[in-house]
Design an enzyme around this catalytic site. Structure first.
Site, PDB file in Angstrom:
ATOM      1  CG  LEU A 184      11.056  -0.966   6.260  1.00 12.98           C
ATOM      2  CD1 LEU A 184      11.509  -2.209   5.660  1.00 12.98           C
ATOM      3  CD2 LEU A 184      10.629  -0.251   4.788  1.00 12.98           C
TER       4      LEU A 184
ATOM      5  CG  HIS B  90       7.251  -0.235   3.404  1.00 11.53           C
ATOM      6  ND1 HIS B  90       7.113   0.691   4.526  1.00 11.53           N
ATOM      7  CD2 HIS B  90       7.488   0.406   2.661  1.00 11.53           C
ATOM      8  CE1 HIS B  90       7.352   1.737   4.343  1.00 11.53           C
ATOM      9  NE2 HIS B  90       7.491   2.056   2.998  1.00 11.53           N
TER      10      HIS B  90
ATOM     11  CE  LYS C  45       1.367   6.671   0.593  1.00  9.71           C
ATOM     12  NZ  LYS C  45       2.483   7.152   1.498  1.00  9.71           N
ATOM     13  CG  ASP C  46       3.798   6.820  -2.786  1.00  9.32           C
ATOM     14  OD1 ASP C  46       3.992   8.071  -2.183  1.00  9.32           O
ATOM     15  OD2 ASP C  46       3.819   5.788  -1.962  1.00  9.32           O
TER      16      ASP C  46
ATOM     17  CB  SER D 234       1.945   7.192   5.246  1.00  9.12           C
ATOM     18  OG  SER D 234       3.125   7.996   4.851  1.00  9.12           O
ATOM     19  CB  SER D 235       7.315   6.383   6.784  1.00  7.22           C
ATOM     20  OG  SER D 235       7.588   5.059   6.045  1.00  7.22           O
TER      21      SER D 235
HETATM   22  N1  LIG Z   1       0.177   1.937   2.585  1.00  5.47           N
HETATM   23  C1  LIG Z   1       0.607   1.774   1.515  1.00  5.47           C
HETATM   24  N2  LIG Z   1       0.122   0.533   0.986  1.00  5.47           N
HETATM   25  C2  LIG Z   1       0.850  -0.021  -0.186  1.00  5.47           C
HETATM   26  N3  LIG Z   1       2.108   0.389  -0.662  1.00  5.47           N
HETATM   27  C3  LIG Z   1       2.665   1.500   0.244  1.00  5.47           C
HETATM   28  C4  LIG Z   1       1.970   2.104   1.289  1.00  5.47           C
HETATM   29  N4  LIG Z   1       2.549   3.032   1.853  1.00  5.47           N
HETATM   30  C5  LIG Z   1       4.125   2.914   1.118  1.00  5.47           C
HETATM   31  N5  LIG Z   1       3.945   2.011   0.069  1.00  5.47           N
HETATM   32  C6  LIG Z   1       4.774   1.682  -0.865  1.00  5.47           C
HETATM   33  O1  LIG Z   1       6.000   1.325  -0.322  1.00  5.47           O
HETATM   34  C7  LIG Z   1       7.038   1.950  -1.118  1.00  5.47           C
HETATM   35  C8  LIG Z   1       8.092   2.687  -0.268  1.00  5.47           C
HETATM   36  O2  LIG Z   1       7.431   3.853   0.126  1.00  5.47           O
HETATM   37  P1  LIG Z   1       7.955   4.691   1.101  1.00  5.47           P
HETATM   38  O3  LIG Z   1       9.272   4.242   1.707  1.00  5.47           O
HETATM   39  O4  LIG Z   1       7.999   6.069   0.595  1.00  5.47           O
HETATM   40  O5  LIG Z   1       6.791   4.721   2.318  1.00  5.47           O
HETATM   41  P2  LIG Z   1       5.574   5.628   2.815  1.00  5.47           P
HETATM   42  O6  LIG Z   1       4.904   5.098   3.956  1.00  5.47           O
HETATM   43  O7  LIG Z   1       4.869   6.013   1.350  1.00  5.47           O
HETATM   44  O8  LIG Z   1       6.437   6.844   3.231  1.00  5.47           O
HETATM   45  P3  LIG Z   1       5.956   8.433   3.046  1.00  5.47           P
HETATM   46  O9  LIG Z   1       5.479   8.802   4.433  1.00  5.47           O
HETATM   47  O10 LIG Z   1       7.440   8.977   2.815  1.00  5.47           O
HETATM   48  O11 LIG Z   1       5.205   8.666   1.885  1.00  5.47           O
HETATM   49  C9  LIG Z   1       6.367   2.832  -2.397  1.00  5.47           C
HETATM   50  O12 LIG Z   1       6.221   2.013  -3.426  1.00  5.47           O
HETATM   51  C10 LIG Z   1       5.083   3.165  -1.638  1.00  5.47           C
HETATM   52  O13 LIG Z   1       4.009   3.347  -2.679  1.00  5.47           O
HETATM   53  C1  LIG Z   2      10.716   4.896  -4.994  1.00  3.06           C
HETATM   54  C2  LIG Z   2      11.282   5.446  -3.819  1.00  3.06           C
HETATM   55  C3  LIG Z   2      11.848   4.467  -2.776  1.00  3.06           C
HETATM   56  C4  LIG Z   2      12.513   6.209  -4.423  1.00  3.06           C
HETATM   57  O1  LIG Z   2      13.280   7.007  -3.385  1.00  3.06           O
HETATM   58  C5  LIG Z   2      10.470   6.421  -2.937  1.00  3.06           C
HETATM   59  O2  LIG Z   2      10.132   7.463  -3.669  1.00  3.06           O
HETATM   60  C6  LIG Z   2       9.592   5.803  -2.142  1.00  3.06           C
HETATM   61  O3  LIG Z   2       9.867   5.255  -1.151  1.00  3.06           O
HETATM   62  O4  LIG Z   2       8.196   5.795  -2.605  1.00  3.06           O
HETATM   63  N1  BAL Z   3       6.442   7.906  -0.995  1.00  6.38           N
HETATM   64  C1  BAL Z   3       7.073   8.867  -1.642  1.00  6.38           C
HETATM   65  C2  BAL Z   3       8.449   9.492  -1.601  1.00  6.38           C
HETATM   66  C3  BAL Z   3       8.459  10.637  -0.943  1.00  6.38           C
HETATM   67  O1  BAL Z   3       7.350  11.315  -0.396  1.00  6.38           O
HETATM   68  O2  BAL Z   3       9.438  11.379  -0.980  1.00  6.38           O
END
Ligand SMILES: Nc1ncnc2c1ncn2[C@@H]1O[C@H](COP(=O)(O)OP(=O)(O)OP(=O)(O)O)[C@@H](O)[C@H]1O
Ligand SMILES: CC(C)(CO)[C@@H](O)C(=O)[O-]
Ligand code: BAL
Length: 335
Positions: free
Chosen positions: A30, A34, A150-151, A186-187
Site C-alpha cells: 500500500l 491506496h 489510475k487503472d 503504483s506498487s
Molecule cells: N496512484 C493512484 N491513485 C489512485 N488510485 C490508485 C493509485 N494506484 C493504485 N490505485 C488504486 O488502488 C487500487 C488497488 O490497486 P493496486 O493494489 O493494484 O495498486 P497499484 O499501485 O495500482 O499496483 P500496481 O503497481 O500493481 O498496478 C485500485 O483501485 C487502483 O486503481
Molecule cells: C481490483 C484488484 C484489487 C483486483 O485484484 C486489482 O486489480 C487492483 O489492485 O487494482
Molecule cells: N493495478 C491493476 C492490477 C494489476 O496490474 O494486476
C-alpha cells in the site's frame, strides 16, 4: 486483520453499518494512492460506517511470465497504513481461502472492452480481475466500492460488470494520486532503480504535454470562432485570422483549421508521442506498449473530430517493469 471468510462474515455481521459499508480492494504494498481511496471511503460512510480494505494478490489476473512471484508483499506495513487511513478491518486471505476448490471453473468474461489496450497486452487479465472483484463484492457485501482512476480500464469494466449483472453496489472512482514530479503512485514503482524512475517520468510528462497541447488547440479554436467572418468552415476562420494580418495567426492558420475541424485528437496524440519517442532514446530506454486516445465508455480509439470526454492512456516498459498511466481530457470545451 481478518485472514478467513468466516472472520470477515463475523466482522460484517457484528460491525457492519447497513447503508454505510464500503470496500477498498487492493493487492497490498500500500501507498498514498491506496490511502487516498481509504480516506475517501471513510469520508463517504462517516465515523460510524464500516470500511473493509482487502489485500489479495490475485493469481488469476497474472499471465505466464508476469510478476506474480515477485509482486511486493508487505502485510505489516499495509495494516498500519490501512488503519491509519481509516480502515475498520483488513481482509487478507490466502489463495486457498479465496479459491478453495483451486482455480474457479466459472469466471466473469470482460467482453470486447476487456480485449482492448491492457486486455490486448495482458490476455485473460481482465477476466481474472473481474472474477475476483465479483467474489470480493459478494464476500464484503458493500454499499460502496472505491477504485482508482489510475487503472481506468479496470474501473470502466467494473462499472460495466456492476451495471450489466445488477450488483447492488455504487462504484466510486478516485482521481490518480501522483508524486510531486508527476509519476503516478503504483506498487510497481518499487521495482524501479533511480535511473529507471527518471525514464519512467516520461509517462506522466507525455500525458501533461498532451493536455497542454489540447488547451492550446481549444484556445485557438475559441479565438478563431469568435472572429468576424469566421463562421462556417474551418478555412474561413483561418483566413479571417490571416486577414487581420496577425503574423502569429497566419502561421497558426493550419493549426486553426485543424482545431476548428476537430483535428485536435491528432495533435494531442502527437504531443504525447514526441515525449515518449525521446524517452525511447534515454538510458535506460522506455519501450512503449501503447499510447491510445479512447472513448471512456468502451475504450475504442476516438475519431479525429471527437468532441466530449476522452482518456489518453499509456503503457510502457522500463527495464523489467511495466507501468501504466492515463489522464482524462475534454475535447470541444471551447465551443
Ligand atoms: N496512484 C493512484 N491513485 C489512485 N488510485 C490508485 C493509485 N494506484 C493504485 N490505485 C488504486 O488502488 C487500487 C488497488 O490497486 P493496486 O493494489 O493494484 O495498486 P497499484 O499501485 O495500482 O499496483 P500496481 O503497481 O500493481 O498496478 C485500485 O483501485 C487502483 O486503481
Ligand atoms: C481490483 C484488484 C484489487 C483486483 O485484484 C486489482 O486489480 C487492483 O489492485 O487494482
Ligand atoms: N493495478 C491493476 C492490477 C494489476 O496490474 O494486476
Amino acid at each position: 486483520m481478518l485472514p478467513t471468510v468466516e472472520d470477515l462474515d463475523d466482522a460484517v455481521a457484528h460491525h457492519g453499518a447497513p447503508g454505510r459499508n464500503a470496500v477498498v480492494m487492493t493487492m497490498g504494498a500500500l501507498h498514498e494512492g491506496h490511502a487516498t481511496l481509504i480516506r475517501a471511503a471513510r469520508e463517504r460512510v462517516g465515523a460510524k460506517g464500516f470500511v473493509v480494505v482487502t489485500v489479495f494478490v490475485n493469481p488469476l489476473q497474472f499471465g505466464a511470465g508476469e510478476d506474480l512471484d515477485r509482486y511486493p508483499r508487505t502485510l505489516d506495513a499495509d495494516l498500519e497504513l490501512a488503519f491509519e487511513a481509516g480502515a475498520s478491518a483488513v481482509f487478507a486471505p490466502s489463495v486457498d481461502e479465496v479459491y478453495p476448490g483451486g482455480e474457479p471453473q466459472v469466471r466473469i468474461t470482460a467482453g470486447p472492452m476487456g480485449e482492448r489496450l491492457e486486455g490486448a497486452s495482458r490476455p485473460g487479465h481482465f477476466d481474472g480481475m473481474l472474477t475476483v472483484v465479483a467474489k470480493l463484492l459478494h464476500l464484503t457485501a458493500p454499499d460502496l466500492a472505491f477504485f482508482g482512476q489510475k487503472d481506468a480500464q479496470q474501473l470502466a469494466l467494473i462499472r460495466r460488470m456492476v451495471e450489466d449483472l445488477n450488483f447492488p453496489v455504487e462504484i466510486v472512482g478516485v482521481e490518480t494520486v501522483r508524486e510531486t514530479d508527476g509519476l503516478a503512485l503504483s506498487s510497481r514503482n518499487r521495482y524501479l532503480s533511480a535511473g529507471e524512475r527518471r525514464t519512467a517520468l516520461a509517462l506522466s510528462r507525455a500525458l501533461f504535454a498532451a493536455r497542454e497541447r489540447l488547451a492550446a488547440q481549444e484556445a485557438l479554436r475559441a479565438r478563431a470562432t469568435a472572429l468576424p467572418g469566421a463562421q462556417g468552415r474551418a478555412e474561413n476562420r483561418a483566413e479571417a485570422l490571416s486577414r487581420l494580418g496577425e503574423a502569429r495567426a497566419a502561421a497558426d492558420a493550419h493549426a486553426v483549421a485543424q482545431a476548428a475541424e476537430g483535428g485536435a485528437a491528432g495533435a494531442v496524440r502527437a504531443a504525447a508521442r514526441a515525449v515518449l519517442d525521446e524517452a525511447a532514446k534515454a538510458e535506460p530506454p522506455l519501450t512503449l506498449d501503447y499510447l491510445a486516445l479512447v472513448d471512456p465508455a468502451d475504450f475504442t480509439e476516438v475519431a479525429d473530430g471527437h468532441d466530449g470526454e476522452a482518456i489518453l492512456a499509456v503503457a510502457a516498459r522500463v527495464g523489467s517493469t511495466r507501468l501504466i498511466d492515463n489522464i482524462p481530457l475534454t475535447f470541444g470545451a471551447a465551443k
